[in-house]
Design an enzyme around this catalytic site. Structure first.
Site, PDB file in Angstrom:
ATOM      1  N   ALA A  25      -9.471   4.120  32.420  1.00 51.80           N
ATOM      2  CA  ALA A  25     -10.235   2.862  32.514  1.00 51.80           C
ATOM      3  C   ALA A  25     -10.936   2.705  33.863  1.00 51.80           C
ATOM      4  O   ALA A  25     -11.995   2.092  33.945  1.00 51.80           O
ATOM      5  CB  ALA A  25      -9.300   1.685  32.258  1.00 51.80           C
ATOM      6  N   ARG A  37      -4.340  -2.699  32.968  1.00 48.92           N
ATOM      7  CA  ARG A  37      -3.219  -2.998  33.872  1.00 48.92           C
ATOM      8  C   ARG A  37      -3.704  -3.505  35.219  1.00 48.92           C
ATOM      9  O   ARG A  37      -4.895  -3.443  35.507  1.00 48.92           O
ATOM     10  CB  ARG A  37      -2.396  -1.725  34.071  1.00 48.92           C
ATOM     11  CG  ARG A  37      -1.630  -1.372  32.841  1.00 48.92           C
ATOM     12  CD  ARG A  37      -1.008   0.005  32.904  1.00 48.92           C
ATOM     13  NE  ARG A  37      -0.342   0.242  31.632  1.00 48.92           N
ATOM     14  CZ  ARG A  37      -1.004   0.420  30.491  1.00 48.92           C
ATOM     15  NH1 ARG A  37      -2.320   0.478  30.474  1.00 48.92           N
ATOM     16  NH2 ARG A  37      -0.349   0.571  29.363  1.00 48.92           N
ATOM     17  N   GLN A 102      -9.614   8.664  27.953  1.00 46.65           N
ATOM     18  CA  GLN A 102      -8.760   7.668  27.284  1.00 46.65           C
ATOM     19  C   GLN A 102      -9.586   6.443  26.914  1.00 46.65           C
ATOM     20  O   GLN A 102      -9.093   5.543  26.264  1.00 46.65           O
ATOM     21  CB  GLN A 102      -7.641   7.230  28.224  1.00 46.65           C
ATOM     22  CG  GLN A 102      -6.731   8.353  28.657  1.00 46.65           C
ATOM     23  CD  GLN A 102      -5.837   7.901  29.802  1.00 46.65           C
ATOM     24  OE1 GLN A 102      -4.847   7.220  29.601  1.00 46.65           O
ATOM     25  NE2 GLN A 102      -6.196   8.276  31.007  1.00 46.65           N
ATOM     26  N   ASP A 105     -15.105   3.318  25.305  1.00 47.77           N
ATOM     27  CA  ASP A 105     -16.347   2.583  25.561  1.00 47.77           C
ATOM     28  C   ASP A 105     -17.632   3.379  25.336  1.00 47.77           C
ATOM     29  O   ASP A 105     -18.724   2.853  25.490  1.00 47.77           O
ATOM     30  CB  ASP A 105     -16.342   2.004  26.987  1.00 47.77           C
ATOM     31  CG  ASP A 105     -16.113   3.071  28.066  1.00 47.77           C
ATOM     32  OD1 ASP A 105     -16.445   4.250  27.833  1.00 47.77           O
ATOM     33  OD2 ASP A 105     -15.605   2.706  29.148  1.00 47.77           O
ATOM     34  N   HIS A 120      -8.328   8.237  22.606  1.00 49.16           N
ATOM     35  CA  HIS A 120      -7.950   6.965  21.959  1.00 49.16           C
ATOM     36  C   HIS A 120      -9.041   6.442  21.031  1.00 49.16           C
ATOM     37  O   HIS A 120      -9.060   5.270  20.707  1.00 49.16           O
ATOM     38  CB  HIS A 120      -7.612   5.916  23.028  1.00 49.16           C
ATOM     39  CG  HIS A 120      -6.355   6.221  23.772  1.00 49.16           C
ATOM     40  ND1 HIS A 120      -6.134   5.851  25.076  1.00 49.16           N
ATOM     41  CD2 HIS A 120      -5.233   6.888  23.392  1.00 49.16           C
ATOM     42  CE1 HIS A 120      -4.938   6.274  25.460  1.00 49.16           C
ATOM     43  NE2 HIS A 120      -4.373   6.909  24.460  1.00 49.16           N
ATOM     44  N   CYS A 128     -12.235   2.438   7.375  1.00 46.13           N
ATOM     45  CA  CYS A 128     -11.622   1.584   6.345  1.00 46.13           C
ATOM     46  C   CYS A 128     -10.153   1.971   6.188  1.00 46.13           C
ATOM     47  O   CYS A 128      -9.824   3.145   5.970  1.00 46.13           O
ATOM     48  CB  CYS A 128     -12.351   1.756   5.009  1.00 46.13           C
ATOM     49  SG  CYS A 128     -11.533   0.846   3.679  1.00 46.13           S
ATOM     50  N   CYS A 149     -14.915  -3.204   4.065  1.00 44.51           N
ATOM     51  CA  CYS A 149     -15.581  -1.944   3.719  1.00 44.51           C
ATOM     52  C   CYS A 149     -16.684  -2.185   2.692  1.00 44.51           C
ATOM     53  O   CYS A 149     -16.422  -2.749   1.614  1.00 44.51           O
ATOM     54  CB  CYS A 149     -14.535  -0.977   3.154  1.00 44.51           C
ATOM     55  SG  CYS A 149     -15.225   0.587   2.617  1.00 44.51           S
ATOM     56  N   CYS A 152     -15.394  -0.216  -0.643  1.00 46.50           N
ATOM     57  CA  CYS A 152     -14.227  -0.575  -1.471  1.00 46.50           C
ATOM     58  C   CYS A 152     -13.660  -1.959  -1.162  1.00 46.50           C
ATOM     59  O   CYS A 152     -12.718  -2.394  -1.809  1.00 46.50           O
ATOM     60  CB  CYS A 152     -13.135   0.487  -1.322  1.00 46.50           C
ATOM     61  SG  CYS A 152     -12.198   0.327   0.213  1.00 46.50           S
TER      62      CYS A 152
HETATM   63  P1  NAD Z   1      -5.258   1.537  33.540  1.00 43.28           P
HETATM   64  O1  NAD Z   1      -5.852   0.231  33.182  1.00 43.28           O
HETATM   65  O2  NAD Z   1      -3.810   1.731  33.310  1.00 43.28           O
HETATM   66  O3  NAD Z   1      -5.558   1.941  35.060  1.00 43.28           O
HETATM   67  C1  NAD Z   1      -6.812   1.963  35.624  1.00 43.28           C
HETATM   68  C2  NAD Z   1      -6.792   2.899  36.845  1.00 43.28           C
HETATM   69  O4  NAD Z   1      -8.091   2.911  37.414  1.00 43.28           O
HETATM   70  C3  NAD Z   1      -5.821   2.508  37.972  1.00 43.28           C
HETATM   71  O5  NAD Z   1      -5.131   3.647  38.415  1.00 43.28           O
HETATM   72  C4  NAD Z   1      -6.745   1.944  39.069  1.00 43.28           C
HETATM   73  O6  NAD Z   1      -6.224   2.153  40.369  1.00 43.28           O
HETATM   74  C5  NAD Z   1      -7.996   2.780  38.836  1.00 43.28           C
HETATM   75  N1  NAD Z   1      -9.240   2.175  39.289  1.00 43.28           N
HETATM   76  C6  NAD Z   1      -9.625   0.876  39.235  1.00 43.28           C
HETATM   77  N2  NAD Z   1     -10.873   0.731  39.696  1.00 43.28           N
HETATM   78  C7  NAD Z   1     -11.322   1.971  40.042  1.00 43.28           C
HETATM   79  C8  NAD Z   1     -12.545   2.480  40.563  1.00 43.28           C
HETATM   80  N3  NAD Z   1     -13.592   1.681  40.813  1.00 43.28           N
HETATM   81  N4  NAD Z   1     -12.630   3.795  40.784  1.00 43.28           N
HETATM   82  C9  NAD Z   1     -11.583   4.632  40.549  1.00 43.28           C
HETATM   83  N5  NAD Z   1     -10.390   4.196  40.043  1.00 43.28           N
HETATM   84  C10 NAD Z   1     -10.267   2.891  39.784  1.00 43.28           C
HETATM   85  O7  NAD Z   1      -6.097   2.552  32.773  1.00 43.28           O
HETATM   86  P2  NAD Z   1      -5.627   3.776  31.984  1.00 43.28           P
HETATM   87  O8  NAD Z   1      -4.596   4.532  32.738  1.00 43.28           O
HETATM   88  O9  NAD Z   1      -6.856   4.425  31.571  1.00 43.28           O
HETATM   89  O10 NAD Z   1      -4.855   3.189  30.702  1.00 43.28           O
HETATM   90  C11 NAD Z   1      -5.232   2.091  29.951  1.00 43.28           C
HETATM   91  C12 NAD Z   1      -5.574   2.434  28.519  1.00 43.28           C
HETATM   92  O11 NAD Z   1      -6.401   1.389  28.079  1.00 43.28           O
HETATM   93  C13 NAD Z   1      -6.383   3.675  28.413  1.00 43.28           C
HETATM   94  O12 NAD Z   1      -5.731   4.498  27.559  1.00 43.28           O
HETATM   95  C14 NAD Z   1      -7.710   3.259  27.794  1.00 43.28           C
HETATM   96  O13 NAD Z   1      -7.799   3.749  26.476  1.00 43.28           O
HETATM   97  C15 NAD Z   1      -7.646   1.810  27.603  1.00 43.28           C
HETATM   98  N6  NAD Z   1      -8.759   1.101  28.269  1.00 43.28           N
HETATM   99  C16 NAD Z   1     -10.031   1.544  28.093  1.00 43.28           C
HETATM  100  C17 NAD Z   1     -11.064   0.896  28.695  1.00 43.28           C
HETATM  101  C18 NAD Z   1     -12.464   1.411  28.499  1.00 43.28           C
HETATM  102  O14 NAD Z   1     -12.735   2.027  27.460  1.00 43.28           O
HETATM  103  N7  NAD Z   1     -13.349   1.242  29.460  1.00 43.28           N
HETATM  104  C19 NAD Z   1     -10.822  -0.228  29.496  1.00 43.28           C
HETATM  105  C20 NAD Z   1      -9.497  -0.659  29.637  1.00 43.28           C
HETATM  106  C21 NAD Z   1      -8.477   0.024  29.014  1.00 43.28           C
END
Ligand code: NAD
Length: 248
Positions: A25, A37, A102, A105, A120, A128, A149, A152
């Site tokens: 993220a 988080r 992960q 987006d 993910h 569906c 859907c 269906c």
């Molecule tokens: P996380 O939310 O657990 O952690 C985010 C990490 O990014 C932290 O380690 C933080 O220190 C770091 N971070 C924050 N800002 C930053 C920056 N500007 N540059 C570099 N690092 C930075 O994210 P995660 O570990 O990816 O797990 C959360 C799950 O939630 C993932 O599996 C993901 O699928 C999902 N998620 C996805 C999105 C998205 O698609 N953009 C957004 C939120 C959560």
């Protein structure tokens, strides 16, 4: 950032047979999408229970109202930032084999990355739950919730992995294979706390890959598996790393 660490990381990527990126993220934070988080994380405002597949099936309208607000009215409008573009540049110049992300987006593809393994899933598609048909979200439209859907009448779900759902076999297998073959892995913006995705850098490391980590703060990987820690924002560090690889 030390120039020495950056130069060393660039040399590792240039010299290895195959480099792979693993993103979380944090790489999309500078595109305006908050992580889940941490102090600014989505879980401080919203109930993660609604992203449990059992809750989704039991309360689809309520779950979809939040999904639409967070993912389709907001995330789907975000644009890639310099970090996404830097990874696409590395791939275009033959310095990066693929991205394992992960994130859901779609921003790696929007930046031009071609080989992206979406661990993910992605909000781009809806699937569906009854007949398994898939549709582009933008083709279905979300005016009436929950969306059903067109073929269906079954309940449609974003093609993302909810809590209590397994990772689809194919993306898991491919991601593990890529990790096993990698000589270097660039780990960007992930806490390393979400299982089983968090195993990917350890799998690479156990097969001999060097781990280059970019994050604004230390993660679960930093002292356990990272070889070179580039502390700072993903946009700045990934761009600097790509320039060092491609310019050096
Ligand atoms: P996380 O939310 O657990 O952690 C985010 C990490 O990014 C932290 O380690 C933080 O220190 C770091 N971070 C924050 N800002 C930053 C920056 N500007 N540059 C570099 N690092 C930075 O994210 P995660 O570990 O990816 O797990 C959360 C799950 O939630 C993932 O599996 C993901 O699928 C999902 N998620 C996805 C999105 C998205 O698609 N953009 C957004 C939120 C959560």
């Amino acid at each position: 950032m030390s120039n020495h660490a950056l130069a060393e990381a660039a040399a590792i990527i240039r010299d290895c047979a195959q480099a792979v990126a693993f993103t979380g993220a944090g790489i999309s934070v500078e595109s305006g999408i908050p992580p889940f988080r941490g102090p600014e994380g989505l879980w401080t405002k919203y109930d993660p229970e609604l992203f449990d597949i059992r809750q989704f099936k039991a309360r689809p309208k309520e779950s979809w109202e939040l999904i639409k607000k967070l993912f389709y009215d907001f995330v789907a409008k975000a644009r890639p930032n310099a970090a996404h573009y830097a990874l696409a540049d590395l791939e275009r110049h033959g310095r990066l084999a693929c991205v394992i992300t992960q994130n859901i987006d779609n921003l790696h593809q929007a930046a031009g990355s071609r080989l992206v393994h979406e661990y993910h899933g992605s909000i781009r598609d809806l699937v569906c739950l009854k007949c398994g048909a898939r549709f582009l979200a933008e083709a279905v439209g979300l005016d009436t919730l929950p969306p059903l859907c067109p073929e269906c009448g079954g309940l449609l779900k974003p093609d993302i992995v909810f809590f209590s759902e397994p990772i689809p076999d194919e993306v898991n297998r491919t991601s593990v294979q890529q990790a096993q073959m990698a000589g270097a892995m660039i780990v960007i913006g992930t806490t390393g706390e979400v299982m089983p995705a968090s195993r990917i850098p350890y799998i690479a490391k156990n097969r001999g890959a060097k781990i280059i980590e970019i994050n604004v703060r230390e993660s679960a990987y930093t002292h356990r598996t990272t070889d070179i820690f580039l502390e700072g924002k993903a946009s700045v560090m990934t761009r600097a790393l790509a320039e060092a690889v491609l310019g050096g």
